[in-house]
Design a protein around this motif. Structure first.
Motif, PDB file in Angstrom:
ATOM      1  N   PRO A 317     -11.479 -14.090  -6.231  1.00 46.29           N
ATOM      2  CA  PRO A 317     -10.455 -13.579  -5.755  1.00 46.29           C
ATOM      3  C   PRO A 317     -10.434 -12.836  -4.271  1.00 46.29           C
ATOM      4  CG  PRO A 317     -11.304 -12.511  -7.780  1.00 46.29           C
ATOM      5  CD  PRO A 317     -12.162 -13.560  -7.439  1.00 46.29           C
ATOM      6  N   VAL A 318      -9.172 -13.181  -3.677  1.00 48.55           N
ATOM      7  CA  VAL A 318      -9.292 -12.598  -2.295  1.00 48.55           C
ATOM      8  C   VAL A 318      -9.006 -11.139  -2.139  1.00 48.55           C
ATOM      9  CG1 VAL A 318      -8.159 -12.802   0.125  1.00 48.55           C
ATOM     10  CG2 VAL A 318      -8.760 -14.506  -1.246  1.00 48.55           C
ATOM     11  N   ILE A 319      -9.916 -10.363  -1.655  1.00 46.63           N
ATOM     12  CA  ILE A 319      -9.787  -9.047  -1.729  1.00 46.63           C
ATOM     13  C   ILE A 319      -9.100  -8.451  -0.582  1.00 46.63           C
ATOM     14  CG2 ILE A 319     -10.988  -6.538  -1.787  1.00 46.63           C
ATOM     15  CD1 ILE A 319     -13.157  -7.856  -3.657  1.00 46.63           C
ATOM     16  N   SER A 320      -8.194  -7.433  -0.344  1.00 51.57           N
ATOM     17  CA  SER A 320      -7.524  -7.043   0.964  1.00 51.57           C
ATOM     18  C   SER A 320      -7.065  -5.537   0.635  1.00 51.57           C
ATOM     19  CB  SER A 320      -5.993  -7.906   1.359  1.00 51.57           C
ATOM     20  OG  SER A 320      -5.352  -8.024   0.095  1.00 51.57           O
ATOM     21  N   ALA A 321      -6.676  -4.790   1.676  1.00 45.02           N
ATOM     22  CA  ALA A 321      -6.031  -3.615   1.727  1.00 45.02           C
ATOM     23  C   ALA A 321      -6.990  -2.589   0.944  1.00 45.02           C
ATOM     24  CB  ALA A 321      -4.396  -3.646   1.215  1.00 45.02           C
ATOM     25  N   VAL A 322      -8.338  -2.508   1.275  1.00 47.25           N
ATOM     26  CA  VAL A 322      -9.188  -1.454   0.851  1.00 47.25           C
ATOM     27  C   VAL A 322      -9.024  -0.218   1.476  1.00 47.25           C
ATOM     28  CG1 VAL A 322     -11.371  -1.162   0.374  1.00 47.25           C
ATOM     29  CG2 VAL A 322     -11.042  -3.365   0.235  1.00 47.25           C
ATOM     30  N   SER A 323      -8.750   0.794   0.751  1.00 42.33           N
ATOM     31  CA  SER A 323      -8.331   1.996   1.310  1.00 42.33           C
ATOM     32  C   SER A 323      -9.037   3.255   0.209  1.00 42.33           C
ATOM     33  CB  SER A 323      -6.844   2.166   1.620  1.00 42.33           C
ATOM     34  OG  SER A 323      -6.671   3.173   2.147  1.00 42.33           O
ATOM     35  N   ALA A 324      -9.347   4.372   0.905  1.00 42.62           N
ATOM     36  CA  ALA A 324      -9.816   5.528   0.362  1.00 42.62           C
ATOM     37  C   ALA A 324      -8.585   6.566   0.172  1.00 42.62           C
ATOM     38  CB  ALA A 324     -10.900   6.014   0.748  1.00 42.62           C
ATOM     39  N   THR A 325      -7.951   6.992  -0.563  1.00 44.56           N
ATOM     40  CA  THR A 325      -6.991   7.934  -0.874  1.00 44.56           C
ATOM     41  C   THR A 325      -7.436   9.090  -1.551  1.00 44.56           C
ATOM     42  OG1 THR A 325      -5.913   7.020  -2.603  1.00 44.56           O
ATOM     43  CG2 THR A 325      -5.286   6.054  -0.489  1.00 44.56           C
ATOM     44  N   GLU A 326      -6.441  10.119  -1.429  1.00 48.17           N
ATOM     45  CA  GLU A 326      -6.575  11.363  -2.441  1.00 48.17           C
ATOM     46  C   GLU A 326      -8.050  12.093  -2.252  1.00 48.17           C
ATOM     47  OE1 GLU A 326      -5.458  10.612  -6.414  1.00 48.17           O
ATOM     48  OE2 GLU A 326      -3.723   9.418  -5.805  1.00 48.17           O
ATOM     49  N   VAL A 327      -8.676  11.927  -1.229  1.00 51.53           N
ATOM     50  CA  VAL A 327      -9.882  12.504  -0.863  1.00 51.53           C
ATOM     51  C   VAL A 327     -10.050  13.938  -0.928  1.00 51.53           C
ATOM     52  CG1 VAL A 327     -12.036  12.515   0.683  1.00 51.53           C
ATOM     53  CG2 VAL A 327     -10.403  10.498   0.468  1.00 51.53           C
ATOM     54  N   GLY A 328     -10.707  14.425  -1.987  1.00 51.56           N
ATOM     55  CA  GLY A 328     -11.054  16.019  -1.930  1.00 51.56           C
ATOM     56  C   GLY A 328     -12.412  16.460  -1.661  1.00 51.56           C
ATOM     57  N   PRO A 329     -12.937  17.530  -2.124  1.00 46.50           N
ATOM     58  CA  PRO A 329     -14.240  18.050  -1.979  1.00 46.50           C
ATOM     59  C   PRO A 329     -15.221  17.286  -2.677  1.00 46.50           C
ATOM     60  CG  PRO A 329     -12.809  19.875  -2.189  1.00 46.50           C
ATOM     61  CD  PRO A 329     -11.847  18.741  -2.645  1.00 46.50           C
ATOM     62  N   THR A 330     -14.875  16.777  -4.096  1.00 44.14           N
ATOM     63  CA  THR A 330     -15.659  16.298  -4.899  1.00 44.14           C
ATOM     64  C   THR A 330     -15.067  14.928  -5.454  1.00 44.14           C
ATOM     65  OG1 THR A 330     -14.871  17.363  -6.891  1.00 44.14           O
ATOM     66  CG2 THR A 330     -16.858  18.308  -5.764  1.00 44.14           C
ATOM     67  N   THR A 331     -14.140  14.488  -5.216  1.00 43.43           N
ATOM     68  CA  THR A 331     -13.288  13.301  -5.452  1.00 43.43           C
ATOM     69  C   THR A 331     -12.605  12.476  -4.545  1.00 43.43           C
ATOM     70  OG1 THR A 331     -11.031  14.541  -5.997  1.00 43.43           O
ATOM     71  CG2 THR A 331     -12.771  14.629  -7.781  1.00 43.43           C
ATOM     72  N   ALA A 332     -12.435  11.265  -4.765  1.00 46.67           N
ATOM     73  CA  ALA A 332     -11.664  10.510  -4.154  1.00 46.67           C
ATOM     74  C   ALA A 332     -11.107   9.234  -4.896  1.00 46.67           C
ATOM     75  CB  ALA A 332     -12.459   9.789  -2.952  1.00 46.67           C
ATOM     76  N   ARG A 333      -9.990   8.518  -4.472  1.00 45.42           N
ATOM     77  CA  ARG A 333      -9.449   7.395  -5.310  1.00 45.42           C
ATOM     78  C   ARG A 333      -9.694   6.197  -4.261  1.00 45.42           C
ATOM     79  NH1 ARG A 333      -6.936   6.664  -9.730  1.00 45.42           N
ATOM     80  NH2 ARG A 333      -6.691   9.017 -10.134  1.00 45.42           N
ATOM     81  N   ILE A 334     -10.094   5.140  -4.771  1.00 46.36           N
ATOM     82  CA  ILE A 334     -10.369   3.784  -4.024  1.00 46.36           C
ATOM     83  C   ILE A 334      -9.132   2.711  -4.726  1.00 46.36           C
ATOM     84  CG2 ILE A 334     -11.939   2.095  -3.258  1.00 46.36           C
ATOM     85  CD1 ILE A 334     -12.533   5.023  -2.406  1.00 46.36           C
ATOM     86  N   THR A 335      -8.671   2.460  -3.602  1.00 48.09           N
ATOM     87  CA  THR A 335      -7.580   1.290  -3.996  1.00 48.09           C
ATOM     88  C   THR A 335      -7.708  -0.149  -3.031  1.00 48.09           C
ATOM     89  OG1 THR A 335      -5.979   2.036  -2.327  1.00 48.09           O
ATOM     90  CG2 THR A 335      -5.894   3.109  -4.528  1.00 48.09           C
ATOM     91  N   TRP A 336      -7.352  -1.134  -3.784  1.00 46.22           N
ATOM     92  CA  TRP A 336      -7.059  -2.409  -3.022  1.00 46.22           C
ATOM     93  C   TRP A 336      -6.492  -3.480  -3.770  1.00 46.22           C
ATOM     94  CZ3 TRP A 336     -11.088  -0.685  -6.251  1.00 46.22           C
ATOM     95  CH2 TRP A 336     -11.586  -1.511  -7.307  1.00 46.22           C
ATOM     96  N   THR A 337      -6.184  -4.555  -3.146  1.00 42.48           N
ATOM     97  CA  THR A 337      -5.250  -5.542  -3.936  1.00 42.48           C
ATOM     98  C   THR A 337      -6.241  -6.969  -4.202  1.00 42.48           C
ATOM     99  OG1 THR A 337      -4.193  -6.397  -1.902  1.00 42.48           O
ATOM    100  CG2 THR A 337      -3.339  -4.573  -3.187  1.00 42.48           C
ATOM    101  N   THR A 338      -5.819  -7.834  -5.040  1.00 43.20           N
ATOM    102  CA  THR A 338      -6.520  -9.155  -5.024  1.00 43.20           C
ATOM    103  C   THR A 338      -5.276 -10.107  -5.335  1.00 43.20           C
ATOM    104  OG1 THR A 338      -7.000  -8.722  -7.169  1.00 43.20           O
ATOM    105  CG2 THR A 338      -8.747  -8.347  -5.751  1.00 43.20           C
ATOM    106  N   ASP A 339      -5.514 -11.453  -4.583  1.00 46.09           N
ATOM    107  CA  ASP A 339      -4.617 -12.649  -4.734  1.00 46.09           C
ATOM    108  C   ASP A 339      -4.440 -12.965  -6.192  1.00 46.09           C
ATOM    109  OD1 ASP A 339      -7.017 -13.662  -4.832  1.00 46.09           O
ATOM    110  OD2 ASP A 339      -6.309 -15.296  -3.623  1.00 46.09           O
ATOM    111  N   GLU A 340      -5.276 -12.513  -7.208  1.00 41.58           N
ATOM    112  CA  GLU A 340      -4.959 -13.159  -8.645  1.00 41.58           C
ATOM    113  C   GLU A 340      -5.587 -11.922  -9.480  1.00 41.58           C
ATOM    114  OE1 GLU A 340      -8.036 -16.153 -10.048  1.00 41.58           O
ATOM    115  OE2 GLU A 340      -8.994 -15.820  -8.103  1.00 41.58           O
ATOM    116  N   ALA A 341      -5.274 -11.900 -10.585  1.00 44.41           N
ATOM    117  CA  ALA A 341      -5.745 -11.001 -11.656  1.00 44.41           C
ATOM    118  C   ALA A 341      -7.154 -10.845 -11.783  1.00 44.41           C
ATOM    119  CB  ALA A 341      -5.117 -11.224 -13.086  1.00 44.41           C
ATOM    120  N   SER A 342      -7.678  -9.692 -11.869  1.00 42.61           N
ATOM    121  CA  SER A 342      -9.278  -9.666 -11.702  1.00 42.61           C
ATOM    122  C   SER A 342      -9.607  -8.185 -12.033  1.00 42.61           C
ATOM    123  CB  SER A 342      -9.912  -9.784 -10.328  1.00 42.61           C
ATOM    124  OG  SER A 342      -9.405  -9.275  -9.438  1.00 42.61           O
ATOM    125  N   ASP A 343     -11.018  -7.937 -12.491  1.00 39.05           N
ATOM    126  CA  ASP A 343     -11.361  -6.656 -12.910  1.00 39.05           C
ATOM    127  C   ASP A 343     -11.674  -5.732 -11.692  1.00 39.05           C
ATOM    128  OD1 ASP A 343     -13.564  -7.329 -12.044  1.00 39.05           O
ATOM    129  OD2 ASP A 343     -14.671  -7.940 -13.852  1.00 39.05           O
TER     130      ASP A 343
END
Length: 447
Positions: A317-343
């Motif tokens: 898979p080709v990975i793109s648009a990696v980003s950290a969002t919803e960053v708090g004191p003890t938590t964060a959410r990591i998001t990204w996209t791929t060009d095909e379905a993957s885990d």
């Protein structure tokens, strides 16, 4: 041209002429007009001279035909109105004072070819008749038994379109065609249209061929038939692609499509095929299946014996648009996209550390990924990267590491690990949606 008609008598030894056009049954050469006239009853008659031109009463050419009562003028311009008259002459060469009556018309129709030049029994189709000297209002006749002319359109002086029905019992073989102009002069094309015996269509080939391997997953399979097929019979229920379980693969709108010559059907799958799988092309025959233009069904259903196999998936898979969002004191959410379905999986560490912590692999195969991190330390810089693997096990890892900084918190945090244990008051267990693992432990305010 007009039929036999008398002309005005002229004063030359009591000679009188009459002129008519001959509609000969044999095929004519291009640019010919055949004429005949009444005889002159005079003992001094020696012969006749025929005059002709492209203007009424203005004859630019003439020919001495001798003592005969008919002749054929040749070398005439096609699709042109010619005017013809005759004079008689005596042994001394004296011509009659006046011309015969004048007749006019185009040269005889010439039928040179047809397109198509053949059709099988049972077909209804347009046949283009090509040649010259076709006048508006001309009629067309196919002389082979069993061919009916439904309509005639004179497209030009060299082209006629005739819609015909070749009967199921029409005479097989080459046949003649006659074109008759409104003046009843006609020309025939000898053996220019052939009727063939009705034959059931067959599948000539497929692409990919039966047994092919390493086929692209984006392939658009084709089926080529032995002859042109009836477009209305080529549907997603008669021309199919079967998946490895034998079920029809969904087709895109407008699929299958038929080529301009009616011989090749193209299947367009609604989605890309799976890698390293075997698919089979199937064409339904019989009374509910595909049919040729003569409405003859294919005798039986055709199915690939082996099928074709798509190429193995070796592309990660080709990975793109990696980003950290919803960053708090003890938590964060990591998001990204791929060009095909993957885990989905995230690797992270505090800046300056060497070892990474990692989340469990989320096995759901998606192209938009989202993984929550918890149990982080406030006011701390973290480095992270992501990893995704497709269904074939091809994996990609983002690079280089990205960073995020957790926010400051007024709480004091104590980090410890334990195999098992009991909580004693005032320590308690508290749950919440943002908690790592669904909960945490703390002590009430003031304790």
């Amino acid at each position: 041209m007009s039929a036999h008609s008398p002309f005005t008598r002229t004063a030359w030894a009591g000679i009188a002429l009459a002129l008519l056009l001959v509609a000969a049954a044999s095929s004519a050469r291009a640019g010919t007009i055949s004429i005949a006239w009444d005889p002159v009853t005079d003992e001094d008659l020696a012969g006749y001279r025929v005059y002709y031109g492209t203007s009424p009463g203005n004859y630019s050419q003439s020919v001495d035909v001798g003592n005969v009562l008919e002749t054929t003028l040749t070398g005439l311009s096609d699709c042109t109105n010619w005017y013809v008259a005759v004079k008689a002459y005596d042994a001394a060469g004296n011509l009659s004072e006046s011309y015969s009556n004048e007749v006019s018309g185009w040269p005889r129709p010439v039928v040179s070819s047809t397109s198509p030049s053949s059709a099988e029994q049972g077909r209804t189709l347009d046949v283009v008749v090509q040649g010259s000297n076709f006048q508006a209002g001309a009629t067309v006749k196919f002389l082979a038994a069993g061919i009916a002319v439904n309509s005639v359109t004179v497209n030009s002086c060299s082209r006629i379109t005739a819609n015909v029905t070749v009967g199921g019992s029409a005479t097989v073989g080459a046949g003649d065609i006659e074109v008759t102009n409104p003046d009843l002069v006609y020309g025939a094309g000898i053996g220019v249209f052939t009727v063939s015996q009705a034959v059931a269509p067959t599948v000539s080939s497929t692409d990919p061929a039966d047994g092919a391997t390493g086929v692209s997953t984006s392939v658009r399979p084709t089926v080529t038939f032995s002859e042109a097929m009836l477009a209305s019979s080529i549907t997603s229920t008669t021309v199919k692609l079967l998946d490895p379980q034998g079920n029809p693969v969904a087709q895109a709108s407008g699929s299958p499509s038929l080529s301009a010559d009616g011989r090749t059907a193209t299947i367009s799958p609604a989605a890309e095929l799976a890698a390293d799988r075997t698919y089979k092309i199937q064409v339904v025959g019989g009374s509910t299946g595909v049919r040729d233009l003569a409405n003859n069904p294919m005798a039986s259903t055709y199915t690939h014996a082996t099928g074709f196999r798509t190429a193995a998936d070796t592309a990660a898979p080709v990975i793109s648009a990696v980003s950290a969002t919803e960053v708090g004191p003890t938590t964060a959410r990591i998001t990204w996209t791929t060009d095909e379905a993957s885990d989905s999986q995230v690797f992270y560490r505090k800046a300056g550390q060497t070892a990474y912590q990692q989340t469990d692999v989320d096995p759901a195969t998606v192209t938009s990924h989202s993984v929550a991190l918890a149990g982080l330390e406030p006011a701390t810089t973290y480095e992270y990267h992501v990893r995704s693997a497709d269904a074939a096990g091809n994996a990609s890892t983002s690079s280089p590491d990205k960073t995020f900084v957790t926010s400051v918190s007024s709480f004091a945090y104590l980090r410890f690990e334990a195999e098992a244990g009991d909580l004693a008051p005032p320590v308690r267990s508290t749950s919440g949606p943002a908690a790592f693992g669904g909960g945490w432990i703390d002590t009430p305010s003031g304790s």
